[in-house]
Enzyme design. Structure first.
Site, mmCIF file in Angstrom:
data_model
loop_
_atom_site.group_PDB
_atom_site.id
_atom_site.type_symbol
_atom_site.label_atom_id
_atom_site.label_comp_id
_atom_site.label_asym_id
_atom_site.label_seq_id
_atom_site.Cartn_x
_atom_site.Cartn_y
_atom_site.Cartn_z
ATOM 1 N N CYS A 149 -9.443 6.638 0.506
ATOM 2 C CA CYS A 149 -8.576 7.657 0.025
ATOM 3 C C CYS A 149 -8.583 8.969 1.159
ATOM 4 O O CYS A 149 -9.585 9.113 1.726
ATOM 5 C CB CYS A 149 -8.922 8.205 -1.353
ATOM 6 S SG CYS A 149 -8.007 9.449 -1.984
ATOM 7 N N THR A 150 -7.213 9.061 1.428
ATOM 8 C CA THR A 150 -7.144 10.185 2.537
ATOM 9 C C THR A 150 -7.718 11.500 2.127
ATOM 10 O O THR A 150 -8.074 12.292 2.885
ATOM 11 C CB THR A 150 -5.686 10.335 3.113
ATOM 12 O OG1 THR A 150 -4.914 10.683 2.043
ATOM 13 C CG2 THR A 150 -5.264 9.053 3.759
ATOM 14 N N HIS A 151 -8.165 11.783 0.799
ATOM 15 C CA HIS A 151 -9.180 12.914 0.524
ATOM 16 C C HIS A 151 -10.215 12.760 0.841
ATOM 17 O O HIS A 151 -11.001 14.045 0.971
ATOM 18 C CB HIS A 151 -8.759 13.068 -1.122
ATOM 19 C CG HIS A 151 -7.468 13.666 -1.619
ATOM 20 N ND1 HIS A 151 -6.352 12.876 -1.689
ATOM 21 C CD2 HIS A 151 -7.022 14.714 -1.966
ATOM 22 C CE1 HIS A 151 -5.276 13.556 -2.224
ATOM 23 N NE2 HIS A 151 -5.788 14.866 -2.487
ATOM 24 N N TYR A 169 -2.928 10.552 -7.849
ATOM 25 C CA TYR A 169 -2.039 9.452 -8.338
ATOM 26 C C TYR A 169 -3.068 8.249 -8.803
ATOM 27 O O TYR A 169 -2.404 7.408 -9.533
ATOM 28 C CB TYR A 169 -1.195 8.795 -7.067
ATOM 29 C CG TYR A 169 -0.043 9.731 -6.499
ATOM 30 C CD1 TYR A 169 0.290 10.774 -7.292
ATOM 31 C CD2 TYR A 169 0.831 9.116 -5.693
ATOM 32 C CE1 TYR A 169 1.574 11.496 -6.714
ATOM 33 C CE2 TYR A 169 2.076 9.714 -5.289
ATOM 34 C CZ TYR A 169 2.565 10.897 -5.910
ATOM 35 O OH TYR A 169 3.589 11.374 -5.620
ATOM 36 N N GLY A 170 -4.137 8.107 -8.345
ATOM 37 C CA GLY A 170 -4.930 7.080 -8.664
ATOM 38 C C GLY A 170 -5.017 6.457 -10.101
ATOM 39 O O GLY A 170 -4.977 5.522 -10.269
ATOM 40 N N ASP A 173 1.819 12.513 0.685
ATOM 41 C CA ASP A 173 0.532 12.324 0.197
ATOM 42 C C ASP A 173 0.690 12.695 -1.254
ATOM 43 O O ASP A 173 1.797 13.549 -1.561
ATOM 44 C CB ASP A 173 -0.865 12.745 0.783
ATOM 45 C CG ASP A 173 -1.956 12.675 0.288
ATOM 46 O OD1 ASP A 173 -2.113 11.253 -0.221
ATOM 47 O OD2 ASP A 173 -2.740 13.262 0.002
ATOM 48 N N SER A 174 0.013 12.303 -2.282
ATOM 49 C CA SER A 174 -0.339 12.836 -3.533
ATOM 50 C C SER A 174 -0.575 14.210 -3.505
ATOM 51 O O SER A 174 -0.609 14.900 -4.637
ATOM 52 C CB SER A 174 -1.288 11.935 -4.494
ATOM 53 O OG SER A 174 -2.540 12.039 -3.776
ATOM 54 N N CYS A 180 -1.497 8.197 2.349
ATOM 55 C CA CYS A 180 -2.117 7.876 0.759
ATOM 56 C C CYS A 180 -2.351 6.471 0.467
ATOM 57 O O CYS A 180 -1.288 5.630 0.503
ATOM 58 C CB CYS A 180 -1.036 8.432 -0.298
ATOM 59 S SG CYS A 180 -1.432 8.202 -2.091
ATOM 60 N N ASN A 181 -3.509 6.247 0.227
ATOM 61 C CA ASN A 181 -4.269 4.920 -0.031
ATOM 62 C C ASN A 181 -3.416 4.359 -1.125
ATOM 63 O O ASN A 181 -2.836 2.896 -1.373
ATOM 64 C CB ASN A 181 -5.384 4.632 -0.263
ATOM 65 C CG ASN A 181 -6.188 4.621 1.421
ATOM 66 O OD1 ASN A 181 -6.491 3.760 1.906
ATOM 67 N ND2 ASN A 181 -6.393 5.885 1.626
ATOM 68 N N THR A 182 -3.204 5.069 -2.554
ATOM 69 C CA THR A 182 -2.812 4.493 -3.586
ATOM 70 C C THR A 182 -1.372 4.214 -3.421
ATOM 71 O O THR A 182 -1.125 2.930 -3.827
ATOM 72 C CB THR A 182 -3.033 5.511 -4.611
ATOM 73 O OG1 THR A 182 -4.414 5.974 -4.887
ATOM 74 C CG2 THR A 182 -2.415 4.946 -5.907
#
Length: 271
Positions: A183-185, A42-43, A10-11, A73-75
């Site tokens: 977004c996993t955040h 990263y977005g 992930d970012s 990470c979706n991005t």
């Protein structure tokens, strides 16, 4: 049987939301996690840079002899998942398709909201996946660039976080019955987001949905780990502050974790 670990990237700390779900559903699997908090989020970054950084994380995980990689990470999923999946001979999962499928199953009105980073939203990846599976669905997408930095700085319980979420989410209130946390955040902000959207809105955690697919693929490829929990391993790496990552990880996972700092340039240069 395959006792090698599953790799997560992930970012930053967001992918820990996926790890937490994996530990709940598949507690006997070993884990290697790398979070690139030094370069998060990263977005807002250009696609070429996201691609480069994600490949670095993949190469790092491959040095750990992982049997599967989860791009938590979706991005990164939006930009480079297809390429990585086609390039490697181990299973590679992204978080977008599982989240899209869950949203379709959840929505009764056909009005689905998606929140994510600027890159995820501008890529239109969720709308594409949802429309491909269910053309009748209407997708309302909203970029929330301030959410991931709140999580990375561990300000999720602050009054500032509440204010930012309230202001950011306003365009979707009373317009959707299902909201994808793209977004996993974002699951770390779930209580605030739920409060703003109302209890009638179903929140879809794309990362948690992905773990179901992990389980399916482990069975399909017959690479499950033997169910001896006592011998499993968990390794957590960050490109930024070990203390900052450790604090968030322990809060979210509810247990003590050992975190190591990694310099990706040096690590991959020496490999």
């Amino acid at each position: 049987m395959d006792n090698r670990p599953i790799g997560f990237l992930d970012s930053g700390v967001g992918g820990l939301t996926v790890v937490r779900e994996l530990k709940r559903q598949l507690p006997y699997e070993s884990i290697v996690y790398i979070g690139d908090s030094a370069r998060a989020p990263y977005g807002p970054r250009p696609a070429g840079q996201i691609r480069e950084y994600t490949w670095q994380l993949v190469k790092f995980l491959l040095t750990k002899d992982v049997k599967m990689i989860v791009i938590a990470c979706n991005t990164a999923t939006a930009v480079v998942w297809e390429e990585i999946k086609e390039s490697l001979d181990i299973p590679v999962l992204g978080v977008v398709l599982p989240g899209s499928s869950a949203a379709i199953k959840s929505s009764r009105s056909g009005q689905i909201g998606v929140i994510g980073t600027p890159m995820t939203i501008s890529s239109n990846i969720y709308e594409q996946k949802i429309k491909r599976l269910a053309p009748q669905m209407n997708v309302l997408s909203l970029s929330c660039p301030r959410f991931a930095p709140i999580v990375e700085s561990n300000e999720i319980n602050s009054s500032v976080a509440k204010k930012i979420v309230y202001e950011s989410m306003a365009p979707l209130v009373d317009r959707v019955d299902t909201l994808v946390l793209g977004c996993t955040h974002y699951p770390l902000l779930r209580p605030i987001i739920q409060n703003v959207m109302g209890l009638s809105v179903k929140l879809i955690d794309s990362g948690a949905e992905t773990v179901r697919d992990v389980s399916v693929l482990l069975n399909y490829f017959e690479i499950n780990r033997s169910r001896e929990v006592k011998d499993k391993t968990e390794e957590y790496y960050t490109t930024a502050s070990v203390l900052g990552f450790k604090e968030i990880a322990e809060q979210w996972l509810g247990e003590e974790v050992t975190v190591q700092h990694v310099d990706l340039d040096k690590e991959l240069e020496n490999d």
